[in-house]
Every structure is written in structure tokens, then in C-alpha cells.
Design an enzyme around this catalytic site. Structure first.
Site, PDB file in Angstrom:
ATOM      1  N   GLY A 235      -2.832  15.205  10.735  1.00 33.72           N
ATOM      2  CA  GLY A 235      -4.164  15.616  11.135  1.00 33.72           C
ATOM      3  C   GLY A 235      -5.096  15.641   9.947  1.00 33.72           C
ATOM      4  O   GLY A 235      -5.066  14.740   9.098  1.00 33.72           O
ATOM      5  N   GLY A 236      -5.905  16.706   9.875  1.00 34.02           N
ATOM      6  CA  GLY A 236      -6.885  16.816   8.802  1.00 34.02           C
ATOM      7  C   GLY A 236      -6.246  16.764   7.424  1.00 34.02           C
ATOM      8  O   GLY A 236      -6.859  16.289   6.459  1.00 34.02           O
ATOM      9  N   ALA A 471     -12.156 -17.895  -5.520  1.00 38.56           N
ATOM     10  CA  ALA A 471     -11.197 -16.967  -6.113  1.00 38.56           C
ATOM     11  C   ALA A 471     -11.276 -17.007  -7.644  1.00 38.56           C
ATOM     12  O   ALA A 471     -11.051 -16.000  -8.306  1.00 38.56           O
ATOM     13  CB  ALA A 471      -9.784 -17.290  -5.638  1.00 38.56           C
TER      14      ALA A 471
END
Lengths: 572, 653
Positions: A235-236, A471
Site C-alpha cells: 500500500g502506501g 543511440a
């Protein structure tokens, strides 16, 4: 005494400046001696009470004389804090293959260097019977210590105490070390092992996360921040590590995900284990969220020590310099034969890196994610450098979305902390195809371009073989303010490889083979770039180490300032 | 000799040592040897282009190819080797035996003709009695050669050897002969000129072999009596004379414990192991070959060269897994040859590659001395300091052979390796004293590394002063046993002490030579109070994870190096959840799948053939190591596999 209103670390400095012994502990109330001053901070930047045994020396404040009862209470609290969630929970922690918060700090820091903050911190939550669930320290151990003698700030979540859940006080303790670290300029190492938000504390817990996030962002680019995930982080809780510079995980015991398997099952009906959803393998190989994975807490913490050894303490410190017995002018003849003459054959760029740097030692970051580019910290002449190198062994070293993002982040990390960047180029171009185009190779590739263009640290580039197309431009070319740009004799700097070029230039020609040869002799070599000054020199591979070290010495006081702005707008 | 040289090379050898050392180098084709080093037209054109006057063919490829000699003769270029007729006569193993018998040379009983098929091979085997040896008529170097002890093995051997022979020599003709038990492989080096002079040089013993390929050679042989030497020499010279032989050549014999000898074959070229003969004869054989090719007479007579001078050993350092004998390839990330007086004949430098295209020989390491003991000690010292990283090599096995009492006593046979290591070589077993050496040295390296880690030249941001430490506690784990060691730094030495079975042991480490983080560590060690001081060599191959990789007595050890705290807390780590290795069959080495014998759903028993992987021109039969049902076959004939690629997966049982 003025120490009352300044943060604890500064207070410590003030105290030691007055001749007190430097190991005087800010938070440990020991048997007082006349010369010792001990400050007890109850909350960050708030009321600070000075306790002294000898009141006659301190006229300004009324003395508090600790009585026996007080000493016992303090000792009891301290013991309670040390015990965390208690023996039973510690046993459970061990049975899961995990160590306790304090054991981890002991492994991370030099012996006897840990100075703990906020050991007496307790939560003030009274809902859902939380007032009866009081564990001193509130589920996180914080403070500072040293790694090989160098200062670091640390926090270590204690899964045995409230499941390491994050409440207001817990968050406040973490914020304090982050604030101090920014103030004095020292890295922060977070050891994460937490069940997540402390639900009983409601929005205060969410506020706590956000307070930490804000400080992580403020600290970003100021002090190195490292997160070790040593248990669940869901979660957080995932976003604080995500904001830091490096994430290390422990295999089988650590997880990072925004929503856990139960929620995934409920919302999408997808059956997935914690390991499959957000284990160390997923994040170090697939998502790129984590940078290294280790088999044990012990190994992860040992690696964190090695990693810190490479980093400056902050963006206002020099890179650390270690002694080495590896001669700076050491020539390595093996480099002269390392690049295969057949330009379609692969070789391991890591062999080139280890042959150039000190003691063949490098600390690779994200070795298993986008392995077509290698990024690593190493030392040259004892000084830390960052290496970015295309890896011909994997997909010919092509630049794709993941490798661009991986390298871009590393370039910015080096630039933020004043670490010179050595770039080894062998790149056939950007990865073609709908998959890449539709996923946004344009904006992701632009990140690497942006990062190199923006960087003002010394930039040294060696083209070992191919440097084709866009590149070539991206990989720290002269045009992006490369300080020293070299090619080995095997260098091929061109818009594209011979086959493709011939198809375009000599579309109608019948003798493709002859045209190809003509193109190769004209373009597939370092001369066109060297003639235009895009290369400073063509160097013998065996002399690369000596040349780079000389350049690094020349560039050590390089000054380059970008136009003043609030911040640029990197194509995120 | 003042001769300008031209090297030829294939694509795979563009940066090889021989190319860089030669005055000129000519490219002759792609890596596959059939298209480059065996490509006669390309080589002839190289000769014509550079105006080379002579060709030395080395000891592989075209060195015994009479057609090549004919091609050279046709353009007036000298072949540094024997005449075309002699090569042809001796090159065919069936014909050469007949010629040898006619010249009065003792040969092994066997079938003097081409074997028609597997059944015919079984029939012959039964008529001369087991064990028998099947070998390719055109073969050499152990390729296409197998021993069989029963009918089933004979059929297997015929099939595998003949296909190997076809792919290696383009000729699948096989022969069968009696296999002499407990034999020694001893060979006589011959040198002849174009004026009819032929001499024999002191013999070489090449009994240390695996899969009929020589691993260690020495000269002279510790077995031969002077009379046997003279008899073998005389027969070898007689054979050479009978075919008008000139240049260098070798007659190979099997010698049994009672000094009976049997002629095996004649190699009409310089041998790989010629340096040991050069060392004990004082002659440069290549120089002699060139002189002979130029028509010069031998400048010495038989009596000048009959007796060996001193002793010499040669170790063939191969890119090969010493534990399963399979060839290994890769880039030599580290390659440091031991210092003189060891002689290293190699064509490779650090950064070079051991490729799938050619024989995985890395180096021929030669040491010598007045006596066998002296030469042997030189070999042990040289092997200990030989640094090879990046390609798995057989030094662990070589080092162990030289340490075996049976080898030291000189009691050899071609079955030495299989007898000394009946269940395969498993690495050196440290003696208690050697274990102490390793523990103490690892602990001292830890102290040195720790000191270096805590000293910052700049940017340390150190809190307070770093106090010098002169004592460390460290846990060193070797082969599953952990020891808590106290290391102390003294003025000029180190002491390490720990407890073994309740008793404190102390080791003194003196005269430590180690440039930080480099491989070779030399020290003088006293492992017991008042014990002898011994000069020993270790290799430190780096710190990885929670320990060091170190080599001692040739064998690699993962040495656990932990602080006491790390050691105590590591106990809580749980075993990792990984892939179940018993559920899959992995390719033991990189190569090409040339046969698949099972399909999904098949029931297999232990020992059943699952697949055949060809690497380095050797076919390796992959057999089932347990009973089970095949769930899937992950490869097909022609698949290119890397080491540890899954070949076959079993059903869950």
C-alpha cells in the site's frame, strides 16, 4: 543554553565543541558526571529539557535531580523498548527467516556506533483499545551510526511491535532522522518491515506516510537514500522506498505491492501469490522497482555497507576516496583482444569494466533488469565513478525502453551526487518495432538523452565498437557536453550498420557486397568522427584505464552550470 | 634460427598469440577447421602468396596428412616432417601393425582388418576375449576410441566411436584389439635424417590419461629398466628404418608390469608432449625437424642421446571440468602463467577465448629438475601459482595427481585416474594441517581488507578518529565447518588462533605477500607450535557475497567469512525456494544436440540414454540419473545448448 531550540544533532555538535566527550549520548541518561550534559528530546524540534547533575554550572534553568525511582523508570522503559514486541514475537520473526529491527541495525552499522533517537516514543492513540497496546519505541528504531567510520542515519521498522505498522509517532520518528540527515548531510538507510498503515490511527497514519514522502522528496539529490525491504511493504508504504535512490530486497521474505493478493483476487479474480505479485524476483527482473536481491538479511545488510562505501555523504561532500594498490597507469593488454573483430559477435562488457576500474571491483545496480545496459559504481584511482555501458551480450546492447530508463535514472543519480560518469558505448541503435514504439520508446529514450545532456559532472566516453544512429548521440556524445570522448580502433560511428545503409544509399546498385565494403571502409571506423572533432582521440584499448584516470584528475575541479531554472521538465 | 615465420589463422584466431608473434599472418578461412586449418587449397595459396619455403604442420590438423605433403611437394615447398610414403604407411593403423610385425616389433593381438559393423565387432571381441578396445582406424588423441567389457558395451562403443570418427576424421573405419590390463603408456621419440640415420631419444611415460587422452607426461619413465629402454628403442628404430622414416616421430607402446611391451602405433609427427623429451635430451625437436627438412644430417649419434639428463614433467592444462571431464569454453578473464623456471607452451593470452572450434588445451606446463622429486616439486609450485579464471580448467585434478602418494612413488598405469578416483575426482580433501593454513590465511586477508575499508583518503566524513585495530574476531567457514578465529597483527607477522574440539590451535603466518585484491597469495606458515615453516601459495579469486573464493592445493573453496555477529544471525536464514534439480536434466556443457532418444511420455530407467550432446567434437551421452516419466523434451537434434540448459523434464513423481 542555546541548545534548547536547535535540533538534536546540532546540539550534539555544540556540546562536543565545548569539550564534552563526543560519545556523549543524546538520549541515554546515564549515571551523571559533572562534565556530562545529556539532553532528552521528547519530540522533534519541540521542548528540549536539559538534565544536569550539577545545577551550579547551569544557572538559567532549575535543576532536575534524578532520584533512584526515576533512574529505574528510565531503565525500565529502555528495556521495554529494546524488547520490542517481546520474546514470542521475536521467535516468530526468526522462524520466518527474518531478523529483528535491532539485530539488523547491529549488522548494518559499525560496532558500538549506533546512537538511538526517540527510544521513549509512544503513541497517543486511544481508539479500539490501542491505549492498552503500548510498545515503547512505537514499532521503529531510529538514530544514527557509522559505516566504516562514515555517518549515516537509519530507521528500522520492528515487525514484532504492532507488526511494524505505521502510526503518527512512528512516522514522526522517521521524519526526524530524515530532517537531520538533510540538515547535516548524511545518507539515510531505511530498513522496511511493516504491515502497513496502523488502521486504528486512521488518517493520522496516512498523514504520517505523506510526511515521510515529502521528506524523501526533499532529501532526493541532497543525501543518498537507500531502502532495504526486509518484510512486507504494501500500500502506501511502497512509495517511500520508491522515492529513494536504491531498493534492496531479500528473497522469499520481502514483498512490495500497492495492493495485496487478496485485493487482487477480489477485484480482478486473479490468483497470485505474494512472491509472484511483488517478490524480489519480480521487482529485480521484471518491474525494475528494486535494484538488488539477496538471500538473507545478513547478505543484504553487508551489501548496503559496500554500497554506502561508494557514495558521498551528501551532494555537498566529495566522493569518498579509498586507498588502492591497483596502479593508475596499469595497462591491460587483454583489452586489445577483447572486442571480437567480427562485429556481429558478442562479448561481455563487464569484462571491459572490471579491467578498467580499481581492483576489478564494481557494484552493479539492477543487474537483472534490462541487462542490455550495465550500470555500476566502481572506483578509479580510489575515487568513486559511475559506469554506464551497453552490453553486447544481451540483445546486442540495444537501447530499449527499460534500458533507457534504467540508465537515465543512474546518470541523474551520479550527477546529483557529483559522481563522474564513464560511459562505454557499443550500441547498434534503438530497438525497433511496434511493441517499443507503442509503449513509448520515444519519450523513454528521451529520458536518457535528457539525463546525459543535463549532467554537469565529468563525463568520459569510450566507444568500444558500434555507435550507431540516435543511440550514438544519446550515449554521452561530444554533442551532449561529453568532456572526453574516445574510440577504440574497433569503433564504428555511423548512422547505421553497413547492410542497412547500403540498402538505402545503393538501392539500385547491383553489387551490394562491393557497396557494403565501400561503406565499411568509409564509415565503419572512428575516422569520420575523429576528423570532425567529435572524438578527442582514438586510443589503444590497453591504455584506457590510464587515460581515464588522467582525465578524471584534470576534470576534478570542472565547473559547469546549467541555466537557472526552477527545474527542467524531463519527459517522464 | 633466423627464419622468418608466417602464421595461418582462422576467423576464430584473429588475435591469437601465434598470429601476433609471427612475422606475417595469413587468414585461411572461417573457424571450422575443415574450412581453415584443414583446408589444403587455402593453405597452399597462403604459401604461394608469401613465398614460404617450408611448412611446419604442428601436431594436429594436417600434420599426418599425406595428401597435404603431396600438395606441398607439387609446389616445391618443403614439409617439415616425414616423407609422404612413411606417413601413409604409418597413418593407417591397420597397415602399420602389419609393417611393424614384419619389422620384428611386438604387437597386441587383435583383428587385422576393418570391422564391418557392430555385430562383427562383437564377434571379434568374443574371439580375442574381453576386454577389447575399439578405435578409429584413422584416429588419434583418443577420439573415436572406447573400451568395452561386454557385448552391449561393444555395440554402444562401435556406434558412438564410428560416428565420432566420421565427424573428426571423415573416416569411420574401426578396428578391435585386445585391451592390455594395467598397462603403462610409454613411447619412444625417434629422430631421423634423410641420410638413413635414425636415433631414439629417452622415452616418455604418458600413463596418466582420461578417456585415452594424455593428461600428464614425464620423461624418463620411472618404470623402464635400461634393458627394456634399449630393446624398445631398437625395435622403434627398426620400424622407422623399414619405412625409410625421417624427421621426428614417435612409437607408442603399452608396457605391462613385467616390462613386456607391445607396439601400439606410430605417430608420424611432433607430439604434444615433446617438451619433456626436449628437456631431458637437451635437443630442440622443432629445430632438428627443420634441419632434417633442409637435408642436414643429424649432428649426434645414438650413444650421445640414449641416456636421459634429469627429469621433466608436463601437465596439460585443459579447459575442462575436472569433476566430470567435460570440455569447457569461455573467455579467459584472468590468465597468469606461473613464473620461470616453469616452461609454458601456450597460444593464449588473458582476454583470449577457448572456443568450441578447437581442442580446449590451454597450456602445456613443463617443469624439470635433476631428480624426479625436484621436477615434481617445481610442478606443484607452478600449478599453485597458475591463475586461470573464466574457463573451468583441470588444474584441481592435475594438482591432486601430483600429490597422490601412488604418483609420487611412480607406480603408474593408464588406469591410474579411474583407480585413484573410483567414483570420479571430487576435489582435494584438505588435511587438518592444510585446513588450518587456509583458515588462518583467509582470516589474515579479512583483517587486511577490513583495515583498507576503514581508511579513507578523502570524503570519509568520519566521526572522530579511526583507531588502528590490531586484533580481529572473524568466523571462517571451510567445507561446512565454521571456526571463530582471532587474528592478531604482530610487527612482521600474523597470528591466528581458534578452537578445534575444545583445544586452541595457533597458526603463525609470516612473510605474507599479497597485493590487495590480486589472486596470488604467498606466505610462510607454521601450523603447529615448533612445527616446520612451510612456504605455501594460495589463490584469492575475490570476495563474493559473504565470503571469498580461494584456491588451495588446486581445489577451489568457497570460504565463508563472517563477523561473529553475522555468523550468529545467519542461522535464522531459511533455505531458498529454488527449482527442484531432480525434475530436470540439464546439459552439462555448451554444445550441439546430435541425438534425442526419448519422447514425452516415455518411461525411463536409470542409465537410459536421453540425449547426446556434442561439444569439442566429443559426443557425450546424457543418461537418466533416476527413473521417471518424461514430461517434455526441450531440445531437438541440432539445438544449440548452453551449459545448464534444460534438456529433458520429468513428470512430477
Amino acid at each position: 543554553m542555546s541548545a534548547c531550540r536547535i535540533p538534536a544533532a546540532a546540539a550534539a555538535a555544540a556540546v562536543s565543541a565545548k569539550g564534552a566527550r563526543p560519545q556523549c549520548c543524546l538520549f541515554r541518561l546515564q549515571r551523571p558526571t559533572p562534565s556530562r550534559i545529556t539532553a532528552v528530546t521528547t519530540a522533534r524540534r519541540h521542548a528540549t529539557t536539559t538534565v544536569s547533575a550539577n545545577s551550579s554550572q547551569h544557572q538559567q534553568q532549575p535543576p532536575i535531580t534524578p532520584n533512584t525511582n526515576m533512574v529505574q523508570r528510565i531503565d525500565a522503559k529502555r528495556r521495554a523498548a529494546k524488547a520490542g514486541g517481546g520474546d514470542k514475537r521475536i521467535q516468530m520473526q526468526h522462524a520466518k527467516g527474518k531478523l529483528t529491527a535491532r539485530e539488523r541495525l547491529d549488522l548494518l552499522l559499525d560496532a558500538n556506533s549506533f546512537r538511538e533517537y526517540d527510544v521513549f516514543a509512544e503513541h497517543v492513540c486511544t481508539d479500539f483499545g490501542m491505549e492498552k497496546e503500548q510498545i515503547t519505541g512505537d514499532g521503529v528504531v531510529t538514530g544514527r551510526g557509522t559505516i566504516n567510520g562514515r555517518l549515516v542515519y537509519v530507521y528500522s521498522q520492528d515487525f514484532t511491535a504492532h507488526g511494524g505498522s505505521l502510526g503518527a509517532r512512528h512516522a514522526q520518528k522517521i521524519c526526524k532522522v530524515l530532517d537531520q540527515a538533510i540538515l547535516v548531510g548524511a545518507p539515510v538507510i531505511g530498513l522496511n518491515d511493516s504491515g502497513g498503515a496502523r488502521i486504528q490511527e486512521g488518517v493520522a497514519s496516512l498523514a504520517g506516510y505523506a510526511e515521510i514522502f515529502q521528506r524523501n522528496v526533499m532529501a532526493s539529490g541532497v543525501v543518498p537514500q537507500i531502502s532495504l525491504i526486509m518484510g512486507p511493504s504494501a500500500g502506501g508504504a511502497v512509495y517511500s522506498p520508491a522515492l529513494t535512490d536504491a531498493i534492496f530486497m531479500v528473497r522469499d521474505t520481502s514483498y512490495l505491492f500497492v495492493t495485496g493478493p487478496e485485493v487482487v483476487k477480489a477485484m480482478t479474480n486473479e490468483d497470485v501469490s505474494q512472491e509472484e505479485l511483488g517478490g524480489a524476483a519480480v521487482h529485480t527482473m521484471k518491474s525494475g522497482v528494486a535494484h538488488r536481491a539477496f538471500d538473507s538479511d545478513v547478505a543484504a545488510l553487508a551489501a548496503a555497507r559496500d554500497f554506502i562505501d561508494f557514495l558521498p555523504l551528501s551532494n555537498r561532500h566529495d566522493v569518498p576516496v579509498r586507498t588502492t594498490q591497483d596502479p593508475p597507469t596499469r595497462a591491460d593488454p587483454a583489452l586489445d583482444v577483447l572486442v571480437p573483430t567480427d562485429s556481429t559477435r558478442a562479448y561481455d562488457i563487464k569484462h571491459v569494466i572490471t579491467r578498467i576500474v580499481d581492483d576489478r571491483e564494481m557494484f552493479e545496480i539492477s543487474p537483472d533488469f534490462a541487462p542490455n545496459i550495465v550500470v555500476a559504481l566502481a572506483r578509479m584511482d580510489g575515487h568513486t565513478i559511475g559506469v554506464v555501458a551497453n552490453q553486447p551480450l544481451v540483445s546486442s546492447g540495444v537501447l530499449d525502453i527499460n534500458s533507457s530508463v534504467k540508465a537515465a535514472r543512474f546518470v541523474r543519480f551520479c550527477d546529483a551526487f557529483g559522481i563522474p560518469i564513464v560511459t562505454l558505448v557499443d550500441v547498434p541503435g534503438f530497438m525497433p518495432g511496434t511493441a517499443q514504439e507503442h509503449e513509448g520508446i520515444i519519450r523513454h529514450g528521451a529520458k536518457l538523452l535528457y539525463a546525459y545532456a543535463e549532467a554537469t559532472v565529468p563525463k568520459i566516453t569510450v566507444i568500444t565498437r558500434k555507435a550507431y544512429g540516435g543511440a550514438y548521440d544519446v550515449m554521452s556524445s561530444k554533442h551532449l557536453r561529453g568532456d572526453c570522448n574516445y574510440a577504440w580502433p574497433t569503433g564504428e560511428i555511423a548512422v547505421m550498420g553497413a547492410k542497412g545503409a547500403v540498402e538505402i544509399i545503393f538501392r539500385k546498385s547491383l553489387n551490394k557486397a562491393q557497396a557494403e565494403q565501400e561503406y565499411i571502409s568509409k564509415f565503419a571506423n572512428p575516422f569520420p568522427a575523429a576528423e570532425r572533432g567529435f572524438l578527442d582521440d582514438i586510443i589503444t584499448p590497453s591504455s584506457t584505464r590510464a587515460r581515464i584516470i588522467e582525465d578524471l584528475r584534470v576534470l576534478q575541479f570542472k565547473q559547469q552550470v546549467n541555466p537557472k531554472k526552477k527545474h527542467g521538465n524531463i519527459p517522464l | 634460427m633466423g627464419i622468418k615465420t608466417v602464421a595461418i589463422y582462422s576467423d576464430a584466431d584473429v588475435s591469437a598469440l601465434h598470429v601476433r608473434m609471427a612475422d606475417e599472418a595469413v587468414h585461411v578461412g572461417p573457424p571450422a577447421s575443415t574450412k581453415s586449418y584443414l583446408n589444403i587449397p587455402a593453405i597452399v595459396s597462403a604459401i604461394e602468396r608469401t613465398g614460404a619455403q617450408a611448412v611446419h604442420p604442428g601436431y594436429g590438423f594436417l600434420s599426418e596428412n599425406s595428401e597435404f605433403v603431396r600438395s606441398l611437394n607439387a609446389i616445391g615447398c618443403a614439409f617439415v616432417g616425414p616423407g609422404e610414403a612413411a606417413i601413409a604407411a604409418m597413418g593407417d593403423k591397420i597397415r602399420s601393425k602389419v609393417i611393424a610385425e614384419d619389422a620384428g616389433v611386438r604387437v597386441i593381438p587383435g583383428w587385422k582388418g576393418v570391422v564391418r559393423d557392430a555385430s562383427h565387432a562383437v564377434e571379434i571381441a568374443n574371439s580375442i576375449g574381453y576386454p577389447v578396445m575399439l578405435k578409429a582406424s584413422a584416429g588419434g588423441g583418443g577420439k573415436g576410441m572406447r573400451i568395452a567389457w561386454n557385448d552391449r558395451e561393444t555395440r554402444d562403443a562401435f556406434r558412438v566411436s564410428s560416428s565420432e570418427a566420421l565427424s573428426s576424421f571423415g573416416d569411420d573405419r574401426m578396428l578391435v584389439e585386445k585391451f592390455v590390463e594395467s598397462p603403462r603408456h610409454i613411447e619412444i621419440q625417434l629422430l631421423g635424417d634423410k641420410h638413413g640415420n635414425v636415433v631414439y631419444l629417452p622415452e616418455r611415460e604418458c600413463s596418466i590419461q582420461r578417456r585415452n587422452q594424455k593428461v600428464i607426461e614425464e620423461a624418463p619413465s620411472p618404470h623402464l629398466l635400461p634393458a627394456t629402454r634399449a630393446a624398445m628403442g631398437a625395435q622403434a628404430v627398426a620400424l622407422a628404418r623399414s619405412v625409410g622414416y625421417y624427421s621426428a616421430g614417435t612409437c607408442e607402446f603399452l608396457v605391462d608390469p613385467r616390462q613386456n611391451f607391445y607396439f601400439l602405433e606410430m605417430n608420424t609427427r611432433l607430439q604434444v608432449e615433446h617438451p619433456v623429451t626436449e628437456t631431458v635430451s637437451g635437443l630442440d625437436l622443432v629445430e632438428q625437424m627443420i634441419r632434417v627438412a633442409a637435408g642436414q644430417r643429424l649432428a649426434f649419434s645414438q650413444s650421445d642421446v640414449s641416456q636421459p639428463r634429469g627429469w621433466a614433467f608436463e601437465s596439460r592444462v585443459y579447459g575442462e571440468d575436472p569433476y566430470n571431464g567435460l570440455p569447457c569454453i569461455g573467455t579467459l578473464d584472468r590468465y597468469v602463467e606461473p613464473p620461470a623456471p616453469a616452461r609454458c607452451d601456450s597460444g593464449i593470452v588473458e582476454g583470449g577465448e577457448i572456443s568450441v572450434h578447437y581442442d580446449p588445451l590451454i597450456c602445456k606446463l613443463v617443469t624439470s629438475g635433476e631428480t624426479r622429486e625436484e621436477a615434481l616439486e617445481g610442478m606443484v609450485t607452478a600449478l599453485d601459482a597458475f591463475v586461470i579464471k573464466g574457463v573451468t580448467h583441470n588444474i584441481p585434478l592435475l594438482r591432486e595427481v601430483f600429490a597422490r602418494p601412488r604418483f609420487v612413488s611412480g607406480s603408474l598405469s593408464t588406469a591410474f585416474l579411474s583407480e585413484e578416483f573410483p567414483s570420479g575426482f571430487t576435489g582435494h580433501i584438505l588435511t587438518p594441517e592444510e585446513r588450518m593454513d587456509l583458515i588462518a590465511t583467509a582470516a589474515v586477508l579479512y583483517a587486511l581488507r577490513d583495515t583498507r575499508k576503514r581508511v579513507w583518503v578523502r570524503g570519509g566524513g568520519t566521526l572522530g578518529e579511526i583507531t588502528p585495530v590490531s586484533q580481529w574476531d572473524v568466523v571462517i567457514g571451510v567445507a561446512g565447518v565454521d571456526n571463530e578465529v582471532r587474528v592478531e597483527k604482530r610487527a612482521a607477522s600474523w597470528s591466528a588462533s581458534w578452537s578445534v574440539d575444545g583445544q586452541t590451535v595457533g597458526v603463525e603466518v609470516e612473510e605474507l605477500e599479497w597485493v590487495a585484491e590480486t589472486p596470488v597469495v604467498r606466505a610462510t606458515i607454521r601450523a603447529a607450535a615448533n612445527g616446520p615453516l612451510r612456504r605455501v601459495t594460495f589463490q584469492y579469486l575475490g570476495a563474493e557475497g559473504l565470503g571469498y573464493t580461494m584456491i588451495y592445493h588446486g581445489t577451489k573453496y568457497a570460504v565463508l567469512v563472517l563477523t561473529p555477529l553475522q555468523h550468529r544471525l545467519l542461522q535464522y536464514t531459511l533455505p531458498k525456494r529454488g527449482v527442484d534439480p531432480t525434475r530436470v536434466v540439464l546439459s552439462p556443457m555448451p554444445g550441439v544436440v546430435v541425438g534425442v532418444s526419448v519422447r514425452a511420455g516415455d518411461t525411463v530407467r536409470v542409465g537410459d540414454e536421453l540425449a547426446v550432446v556434442e561439444a569439442m567434437k566429443m559426443q557425450n551421452v546424457i543418461r537418466a540419473e533416476r527413473d521417471g516419466v518424461v514430461r517434455s523434451v526441450r531440445v531437438a537434434v541440432g539445438s544449440i545448448v548452453a551449459g545448464d540448459d534444460v534438456l529433458v523434464e520429468y513428470e512430477h513423481s
